[in-house]
Scaffold this motif. Structure first.
Motif, PDB file in Angstrom:
ATOM      1  N   ARG A 167       2.667  -6.696   1.099  1.00 31.15           N
ATOM      2  CA  ARG A 167       3.107  -5.357   0.756  1.00 31.15           C
ATOM      3  C   ARG A 167       1.967  -4.562   0.125  1.00 31.15           C
ATOM      4  O   ARG A 167       0.970  -5.128  -0.323  1.00 31.15           O
ATOM      5  CB  ARG A 167       4.315  -5.434  -0.181  1.00 31.15           C
ATOM      6  N   SER A 168       2.142  -3.268   0.057  1.00 29.80           N
ATOM      7  CA  SER A 168       1.123  -2.399  -0.527  1.00 29.80           C
ATOM      8  C   SER A 168       0.896  -2.756  -1.985  1.00 29.80           C
ATOM      9  O   SER A 168       1.853  -2.942  -2.753  1.00 29.80           O
ATOM     10  CB  SER A 168       1.560  -0.935  -0.408  1.00 29.80           C
ATOM     11  N   ALA A 169      -0.374  -2.845  -2.377  1.00 30.98           N
ATOM     12  CA  ALA A 169      -0.698  -3.210  -3.764  1.00 30.98           C
ATOM     13  C   ALA A 169      -0.608  -2.013  -4.701  1.00 30.98           C
ATOM     14  O   ALA A 169      -0.325  -2.176  -5.889  1.00 30.98           O
ATOM     15  CB  ALA A 169      -2.094  -3.813  -3.825  1.00 30.98           C
TER      16      ALA A 169
ATOM     17  N   TRP B 272      -1.816   1.382   2.418  1.00 33.98           N
ATOM     18  CA  TRP B 272      -0.980   0.825   3.473  1.00 33.98           C
ATOM     19  C   TRP B 272      -0.706  -0.652   3.195  1.00 33.98           C
ATOM     20  O   TRP B 272      -1.553  -1.348   2.635  1.00 33.98           O
ATOM     21  CB  TRP B 272      -1.690   0.930   4.821  1.00 33.98           C
ATOM     22  N   PRO B 273       0.457  -1.160   3.606  1.00 33.63           N
ATOM     23  CA  PRO B 273       0.629  -2.623   3.617  1.00 33.63           C
ATOM     24  C   PRO B 273      -0.348  -3.232   4.604  1.00 33.63           C
ATOM     25  O   PRO B 273      -0.776  -2.576   5.558  1.00 33.63           O
ATOM     26  CB  PRO B 273       2.084  -2.806   4.063  1.00 33.63           C
TER      27      PRO B 273
ATOM     28  N   PHE C 269      -2.862  -0.031 -12.867  1.00 32.45           N
ATOM     29  CA  PHE C 269      -2.121  -1.197 -12.410  1.00 32.45           C
ATOM     30  C   PHE C 269      -2.862  -2.494 -12.693  1.00 32.45           C
ATOM     31  O   PHE C 269      -2.255  -3.516 -12.970  1.00 32.45           O
ATOM     32  CB  PHE C 269      -1.842  -1.076 -10.903  1.00 32.45           C
ATOM     33  N   PHE C 270      -4.206  -2.479 -12.584  1.00 32.36           N
ATOM     34  CA  PHE C 270      -4.993  -3.696 -12.750  1.00 32.36           C
ATOM     35  C   PHE C 270      -6.154  -3.421 -13.714  1.00 32.36           C
ATOM     36  O   PHE C 270      -7.307  -3.349 -13.302  1.00 32.36           O
ATOM     37  CB  PHE C 270      -5.549  -4.180 -11.398  1.00 32.36           C
ATOM     38  N   PRO C 271      -5.867  -3.266 -15.033  1.00 31.75           N
ATOM     39  CA  PRO C 271      -6.947  -2.894 -15.959  1.00 31.75           C
ATOM     40  C   PRO C 271      -8.082  -3.899 -16.013  1.00 31.75           C
ATOM     41  O   PRO C 271      -9.243  -3.519 -16.116  1.00 31.75           O
ATOM     42  CB  PRO C 271      -6.211  -2.797 -17.309  1.00 31.75           C
TER      43      PRO C 271
ATOM     44  N   TYR D 106       3.163 -11.087  -1.152  1.00 34.02           N
ATOM     45  CA  TYR D 106       3.330 -11.689   0.176  1.00 34.02           C
ATOM     46  C   TYR D 106       4.682 -11.292   0.755  1.00 34.02           C
ATOM     47  O   TYR D 106       5.726 -11.401   0.106  1.00 34.02           O
ATOM     48  CB  TYR D 106       3.231 -13.207   0.068  1.00 34.02           C
ATOM     49  N   ASP D 107       4.669 -10.812   1.992  1.00 33.42           N
ATOM     50  CA  ASP D 107       5.899 -10.387   2.657  1.00 33.42           C
ATOM     51  C   ASP D 107       6.427 -11.485   3.574  1.00 33.42           C
ATOM     52  O   ASP D 107       7.480 -12.059   3.340  1.00 33.42           O
ATOM     53  CB  ASP D 107       5.637  -9.101   3.446  1.00 33.42           C
ATOM     54  N   THR D 108       5.673 -11.794   4.611  1.00 34.77           N
ATOM     55  CA  THR D 108       6.102 -12.835   5.532  1.00 34.77           C
ATOM     56  C   THR D 108       4.902 -13.323   6.334  1.00 34.77           C
ATOM     57  O   THR D 108       3.826 -12.726   6.282  1.00 34.77           O
ATOM     58  CB  THR D 108       7.186 -12.307   6.491  1.00 34.77           C
TER      59      THR D 108
END
Length: 212
Positions: A161-163, A168-169, A33-35, A140-142
């Motif tokens: 949110r979960s990365a 977990w979020p 996901f994040f090389p 970012y959720d809220t």
């Protein structure tokens, strides 16, 4: 056009695997996901869960005095950090890392230059507009402000949110202080963040409480 200098200073601890998660699999997911970040942290090993210490409670918190703000900024920008561990990159980013005496935590300092007016960056840090925050932080959720301690210090709640799958979020309760610096420290604006425990935002079982 004036440019904004962005200084990021964090306290970090070893990343703790979730219960039942295989460490190697999670490292591979992170790399997928994040090389670029995976290569950056390739020498940082995952470790068992460790205590994170105690946060200030809302009733104990006192806004920082100017001398305390200046002392923190002077330390964060000091040459005593030595040579950067990473950088400067072609984009002008540098990252330093140092041990914290008597603590499980390490400190990480990052600097970068944004080709934008400083006032625009300050407005982004000041905003509580959810849609605007999502435009530069899609996880970012809220969130919302909980309490103001002074004109320059507030407690704020946020959820992200979960990365990655299996994570977990997260949520945070943080004191955010905003101060203008004197000319002898370079001028400009500084935002200082610190985790806090607040009765209006107790931990929730669906979220992992992250502490900055």
């Amino acid at each position: 056009m004036a440019r904004a200098l962005l200084l990021l200073l964090l306290l970090i601890a070893p990343i703790a695997p979730s219960a039942g998660q295989d460490t190697e699999r999670r490292q591979n997911e992170f790399s997928k996901f994040f090389p670029s970040l995976a290569s950056l942290f390739s020498n940082w090993q995952l470790a068992p869960v460790v205590p994170t210490g105690q946060s200030h409670s809302a009733s104990e918190y006192k806004p920082l005095l100017p001398v305390d703000v200046w002392r923190r900024v002077a330390d964060a920008t000091s040459s005593a950090w030595g040579a950067p561990a990473i950088g400067p990159t072609p984009e002008g980013v540098c990252i330093w890392r140092r041990k914290v005496v008597g603590s499980i935590w390490d400190e990480v300092r990052g600097t970068g230059v944004l080709d934008v007016r400083p006032q625009a960056v300050v407005r982004l840090f000041e905003t509580s507009d959810v849609e605007l925050i999502r435009s530069f932080n899609p996880l970012y959720d809220t969130g919302h402000d909980i309490e103001w301690y002074s004109r320059s210090a507030k407690a704020a709640y946020a959820r992200v949110r979960s990365a990655l799958p299996g994570f977990w979020p997260r949520d945070t309760v943080t004191v955010v202080e905003q101060h203008n610096l004197p000319p002898n420290l370079g001028g400009g604006t500084v935002f200082l963040l610190e985790a806090i425990d607040h009765p209006q935002a107790p931990p929730e079982p669906r979220y992992a409480r992250a502490k900055i």
